[in-house]
Design an enzyme around this catalytic site. Structure first.
Site, PDB file in Angstrom:
ATOM      1  CG  HIS A   1      -5.605   1.825   5.545  1.00 63.32           C
ATOM      2  ND1 HIS A   1      -5.082   2.755   6.421  1.00 63.32           N
ATOM      3  CD2 HIS A   1      -4.606   0.932   5.298  1.00 63.32           C
ATOM      4  CE1 HIS A   1      -3.825   2.435   6.690  1.00 63.32           C
ATOM      5  NE2 HIS A   1      -3.504   1.345   6.022  1.00 63.32           N
TER       6      HIS A   1
ATOM      7  CG  ASN B   1      -1.801   1.225   1.317  1.00 61.22           C
ATOM      8  OD1 ASN B   1      -2.004   1.925   0.327  1.00 61.22           O
ATOM      9  ND2 ASN B   1      -2.337   1.484   2.497  1.00 61.22           N
ATOM     10  CD1 TRP B   2       3.628   1.287  -2.886  1.00 54.91           C
ATOM     11  CD2 TRP B   2       3.964   2.770  -4.526  1.00 54.91           C
ATOM     12  NE1 TRP B   2       4.636   0.790  -3.689  1.00 54.91           N
ATOM     13  CE2 TRP B   2       4.860   1.685  -4.714  1.00 54.91           C
ATOM     14  CE3 TRP B   2       3.982   3.809  -5.443  1.00 54.91           C
ATOM     15  CZ2 TRP B   2       5.762   1.639  -5.764  1.00 54.91           C
ATOM     16  CZ3 TRP B   2       4.885   3.756  -6.500  1.00 54.91           C
ATOM     17  CH2 TRP B   2       5.765   2.685  -6.652  1.00 54.91           C
ATOM     18  CE  LYS B   3      -0.010   3.228   4.794  1.00 57.41           C
ATOM     19  NZ  LYS B   3       0.180   3.388   6.248  1.00 57.41           N
TER      20      LYS B   3
ATOM     21  CB  SER C   1       5.733  -1.975  11.937  1.00 57.08           C
ATOM     22  OG  SER C   1       5.408  -0.619  12.202  1.00 57.08           O
TER      23      SER C   1
ATOM     24  N   GLY D   1       3.303   2.067  10.771  1.00 57.21           N
ATOM     25  CA  GLY D   1       4.313   3.090  10.582  1.00 57.21           C
ATOM     26  C   GLY D   1       5.052   3.505  11.834  1.00 57.21           C
TER      27      GLY D   1
ATOM     28  CD  GLU E   1      -2.640   5.537   6.920  1.00 55.32           C
ATOM     29  OE1 GLU E   1      -1.602   5.184   7.505  1.00 55.32           O
ATOM     30  OE2 GLU E   1      -2.762   5.530   5.674  1.00 55.32           O
TER      31      GLU E   1
ATOM     32  CD  GLU F   1      -2.919  -2.343   7.584  1.00 58.34           C
ATOM     33  OE1 GLU F   1      -1.808  -2.434   7.062  1.00 58.34           O
ATOM     34  OE2 GLU F   1      -3.691  -1.398   7.373  1.00 58.34           O
TER      35      GLU F   1
ATOM     36  N   GLY G   1       2.971  -1.348   4.244  1.00 61.14           N
ATOM     37  CA  GLY G   1       2.959   0.067   3.920  1.00 61.14           C
ATOM     38  C   GLY G   1       4.306   0.554   3.424  1.00 61.14           C
ATOM     39  N   GLY G   2       5.048   1.227   4.295  1.00 65.13           N
ATOM     40  CA  GLY G   2       6.290   1.884   3.910  1.00 65.13           C
ATOM     41  C   GLY G   2       7.301   0.980   3.244  1.00 65.13           C
TER      42      GLY G   2
END
Length: 244
Positions: free
Chosen positions: A88, A8-10, A203, A164, A90, A158, A224-225
């Site tokens: 998600h 997931n590049w967000k 993470s 993150g 966010e 999640e 994610g990251g």
């Protein structure tokens, strides 16, 4: 059940980042697991052109209309995408999305022939209070439509406090939560619930992926990251392949 690794590049990525996907595709030309990158709408068509499976990060409930700035599931499908993320944390927190809205977006994704990765997760306060399972069951009650099947839906757990932050639940905590999620899905959806993929997210990185993927009822990850760079994401893909 074929395992799934999803990135997931967000709100990250421009055309300058597309070579990362080419590198990833070259590193895993015939992956033993399903591999998908969910990216910003501005890049989806070009991401799909790399030959990787791609997905949207969110979608609107409607097919079209006066919804400036929104993206419909049909628009996402038109880019060549096969997946979409709904629910998600966010989106739930930053945009106030309710369980009912997540359910409606999930149905919109299905209507566009997209496989939905539906996210659930508890906040740190809820985790500290020992309310994790109650929160997750409530989110699934309200967010997962009754028509969900293993072919159309993947559930991603999640914990919000682990996204993150570099923090992760212990392996025992992840295993306990995923066992409870499997029991819930099996009870509600029968055989489809027993076969519905359960991803862990929060993470996930190369250094902890193998330990997480060794746990029962963990059928992959939503990353994610660490999905932004092929050098970071590729070892996670390999760890999932090695868990088979």
């Amino acid at each position: 059940m074929r395992k799934l690794i999803a990135g997931n590049w967000k709100m990250n990525g421009t055309s300058a980042d597309l070579p990362q996907l080419t590198e990833l595709a070259d590193s895993h030309p015939n992956p033993a697991v399903d591999m998908v990158i969910c990216g910003p709408a501005t890049l989806l068509s070009r991401m799909a052109a790399t030959g990787l499976s791609v997905g949207g990060e969110d979608c609107h409930t409607k097919v079209s209309g006066a919804y400036t700035g929104d993206i419909s599931a049909q628009m996402i499908k038109d880019t060549g995408a096969d997946y979409v993320i709904t629910g998600h944390s966010e989106r739930r927190i930053d945009h106030g999305e309710t369980d009912a809205l997540v359910a409606a977006k999930t149905e919109a994704g299905w209507a566009a022939d997209l496989h939905v990765i539906l996210c659930i997760g508890e906040t740190e306060a809820q985790y500290r209070a020992g309310d994790t399972l109650d929160i997750l069951r409530s989110q699934m009650d309200g967010s997962i439509p009754d028509a969900a099947t293993a072919a159309t839906t993947t559930v991603a757990y999640e914990p919000v406090w682990a996204i993150g932050t570099g923090l992760t639940p212990t392996p025992d905590e992840i295993a306990d939560v995923h066992a409870a999620l499997r029991a819930y899905l099996s009870n509600r959806f029968g055989e489809d619930g027993a076969e519905m993929r359960l991803l862990y997210g929060g993470s996930v990185k190369a250094s902890n992926a193998a330990e997480i993927f060794a746990l029962d009822n963990v059928d992959g990850a939503l990353v994610g990251g660490a999905s932004l760079k092929a050098a970071d994401f590729s070892p996670i893909v390999t760890a999932l392949e090695n868990s088979l």
